[in-house]
Design a protein around this motif. Structure first.
Motif, short mmCIF file in Angstrom:
data_model
loop_
_atom_site.label_atom_id
_atom_site.label_comp_id
_atom_site.label_asym_id
_atom_site.label_seq_id
_atom_site.Cartn_x
_atom_site.Cartn_y
_atom_site.Cartn_z
N LEU A 141 0.84 -1.17 -0.34
CA LEU A 141 -0.12 0.06 -0.22
C LEU A 141 0.93 1.66 -0.39
O LEU A 141 0.51 2.19 -0.75
CB LEU A 141 -1.04 0.12 1.08
N GLY A 142 1.60 1.78 0.84
CA GLY A 142 2.97 2.52 1.23
C GLY A 142 3.64 2.51 -0.49
O GLY A 142 3.54 3.60 -1.48
N ILE A 143 4.00 1.40 -1.02
CA ILE A 143 4.49 1.62 -2.25
C ILE A 143 3.50 2.72 -3.93
O ILE A 143 3.31 3.23 -4.34
CB ILE A 143 4.74 0.35 -3.23
N ILE A 144 1.93 1.20 -3.77
CA ILE A 144 0.92 2.27 -4.60
C ILE A 144 1.43 4.10 -3.91
O ILE A 144 1.03 4.88 -4.97
CB ILE A 144 0.12 1.58 -4.21
N VAL A 145 1.16 4.58 -2.84
CA VAL A 145 0.45 6.27 -2.61
C VAL A 145 1.54 6.90 -2.92
O VAL A 145 2.02 7.82 -3.81
CB VAL A 145 0.47 5.74 -0.94
N TYR A 146 3.03 5.89 -2.82
CA TYR A 146 4.72 6.61 -3.71
C TYR A 146 4.55 6.73 -4.86
O TYR A 146 4.36 8.09 -5.01
CB TYR A 146 5.94 5.94 -3.22
N TYR A 147 3.20 6.10 -5.66
CA TYR A 147 3.68 5.99 -6.88
C TYR A 147 2.28 7.23 -7.66
O TYR A 147 2.17 6.91 -8.81
CB TYR A 147 3.86 4.58 -7.69
N LEU A 148 2.40 7.39 -6.32
CA LEU A 148 0.42 8.37 -7.32
C LEU A 148 0.92 9.54 -6.83
O LEU A 148 0.38 10.95 -6.68
CB LEU A 148 -0.83 7.84 -6.00
N GLY A 149 2.72 10.06 -5.90
CA GLY A 149 2.83 11.23 -5.98
C GLY A 149 2.60 12.01 -4.65
O GLY A 149 2.78 12.75 -4.42
N TYR A 150 3.16 10.59 -3.50
CA TYR A 150 3.11 11.49 -2.29
C TYR A 150 4.40 10.63 -1.49
O TYR A 150 4.78 9.55 -1.94
CB TYR A 150 1.69 10.70 -1.22
N THR A 151 4.93 11.25 -0.84
CA THR A 151 5.29 10.86 0.03
C THR A 151 5.29 10.08 1.51
O THR A 151 5.91 9.14 2.24
CB THR A 151 6.45 11.67 -0.01
N SER A 152 4.39 10.81 2.05
CA SER A 152 4.20 9.89 3.23
C SER A 152 2.06 10.13 3.22
O SER A 152 1.42 11.09 3.09
CB SER A 152 4.38 10.72 4.46
N VAL A 153 1.32 9.85 4.54
CA VAL A 153 0.20 10.17 5.15
C VAL A 153 0.32 10.63 6.76
O VAL A 153 1.02 9.11 7.28
CB VAL A 153 -1.01 9.12 4.75
N SER A 154 -0.06 11.34 7.06
CA SER A 154 -0.07 12.04 8.05
C SER A 154 -1.10 11.43 9.36
O SER A 154 -2.00 12.13 8.63
CB SER A 154 0.50 13.11 8.51
N PHE A 155 -1.28 10.83 10.98
CA PHE A 155 -2.11 10.84 10.52
C PHE A 155 -2.32 11.39 12.18
O PHE A 155 -1.72 10.75 13.63
CB PHE A 155 -2.34 9.32 11.47
N ILE A 156 -2.68 12.58 12.89
CA ILE A 156 -2.54 13.25 13.36
C ILE A 156 -3.76 14.27 14.17
O ILE A 156 -4.47 14.49 13.10
CB ILE A 156 -0.95 14.38 13.40
#
Length: 406
Positions: A141-156
């Motif tokens: 899932l992280g690799i997919i998110v990376y190739y969608l153009g994002y470096t991370s997802v924040s949960f705060i």
């Protein structure tokens, strides 16, 4: 309560623990910064698991190694001292009660697992298989998110915020659901070590190498050569343990198997040398030296100034915001005695794990972990419970260790 019912509840609690740690690591903080972790759902389920394990598996357990109880007593002494010093610092200089709580919770979780964890895991080996699969799923899932153009997802603080890549930044720093790439890579090293230890749980012979390729790919796109180097050491430890008992009878041609990891290691060092000064470990030696000076200058810690306070480092052209070392940061952030006790807990676990099972694989795993923890601020409060859970499963789960990697 019937044993089957107890194990079902345990399985459910561990499932929620894995999901909140690996997929939905929501944290609530006062300062709106990942540095200042307060309440986490992962910590909540770790706390519930502590209470449930103590209550549900309350019968005396015949430990594989009776010295486990003495070791837990030693860790408990260190933990009490840690809390006494932390309370003094918290009520006189800073307000880090949540950090103190998160560390204490993680260490208590580890001790409860060491004394009573096998009562559940030996009867429910499916839990290990589930975690092996979840590790791979979250990485993909992280690799997919990376190739969608994002470096991370924040949960705060109840918000889920995808962080887009910065096209003007000199490198792509992929960190998935973690704050920094070094954090993510430390978790990937935990994944790799766990999958190597429990490799015989993979029913499909291709699942183990393919899953590890995903973990390694996550490290590559995170642009963290230290973690890549560390991962090779884990595999090298596995290879050496395989070769060692066969040295007298093994065909010399099998030593050709050593060539690929050596070449990979040489390639990693070469790539690192193109971007970093490897003789100063990427300027880390300069930073550590100045960091120690700052710690001695502020032995009671800098408190809530951490994250904004910065210091100049002789030998490099920019200022830094932390010591680029988990243990030094504990001392600089929370005080010298608190940081030393935190470090001593880690060292005690390391020494005791090698006493229980001395192997090249265990040595390789620990060196890999210490490289990651020593080169960057790769372990924040949110991952403490997950990290200490992995410590138990990788180094101390007796029946699984004997059956799987013995």
């Amino acid at each position: 309560m019937k044993p089957q019912s107890k194990n079902k509840i345990s399985f459910l609690l561990y499932g929620y623990f894995f999901l909140t740690a690996l997929f939905y690591p929501m944290q609530y903080v006062s300062f709106d910064s990942p540095y200042y972790t307060e309440f986490t759902f992962t910590g909540l389920f770790a706390g519930l698991l502590i209470l449930w394990t103590v209550l549900a598996y309350h019968r005396p357990i015949r430990l594989t190694d009776p010295s486990d109880r003495w070791f837990c007593c030693w860790i408990l002494v260190l933990l009490v001292l840690y809390n006494l010093f932390s309370l003094y610092i918290n009520f006189t200089h800073s307000r880090w009660l949540w950090e103190q709580f998160n560390v204490s919770l993680a260490v208590l979780f580890f001790m409860v697992l060491l004394i009573r964890g096998s009562a559940f895991f030996q009867k429910e080996p499916m839990t290990v298989s589930v975690l092996l699969v979840l590790q791979v799923v979250t990485t993909i899932l992280g690799i997919i998110v990376y190739y969608l153009g994002y470096t991370s997802v924040s949960f705060i603080n109840g918000m889920v915020i995808p962080v887009a890549k910065d096209p003007n930044y000199y490198e792509t720093r992929f960190s998935w659901i973690y704050y920094h790439k070094s954090q993510y890579c430390f978790v990937l090293l935990l994944f790799i070590a766990f999958s190597v230890i429990y490799r015989k749980h993979f029913k499909n012979k291709w699942f183990f190498p393919v899953s590890n390729l995903f973990f390694l790919f996550g490290i590559v796109i995170s642009h963290t050569y230290t973690a890549l180097f560390a991962a090779v050491l884990i595999y090298a430890g596995l290879a050496l343990d395989y070769i060692r008992p066969k040295l007298r009878t093994i065909n010399k041609k099998y030593f050709l198997l050593v060539i690929p990891p050596v070449l990979l290691l040489a390639f990693v060092v070469w790539r690192m040398s193109r971007e970093r000064n490897i003789w100063s470990l990427g300027s880390r030696t300069y930073i550590w030296s100045e960091g120690i000076r700052q710690i001695l200058k502020n032995p009671l810690g800098i408190g809530t100034e951490f994250g904004s306070a910065k210091f100049s480092v002789p030998g490099i052209s920019f200022q830094v915001y932390n010591c680029h070392n988990v243990f030094l940061n504990e001392m600089w952030r929370f005080s010298l005695p608190v940081g030393l006790l935190f470090t001593l807990i880690f060292i005690s676990i390391l020494i005791y794990s090698l006493k229980k099972k001395f192997s090249f694989l265990n040595i390789g795993i620990w060196i890999a972990f210490l490289l990651s923890l020593g080169m960057d601020y790769s372990l924040l409060g949110r991952e403490f419970t997950l990290t200490f859970f992995y410590f138990y499963m990788i180094f101390f789960f007796p029946a699984a260790r004997k059956r799987i990697s013995g």
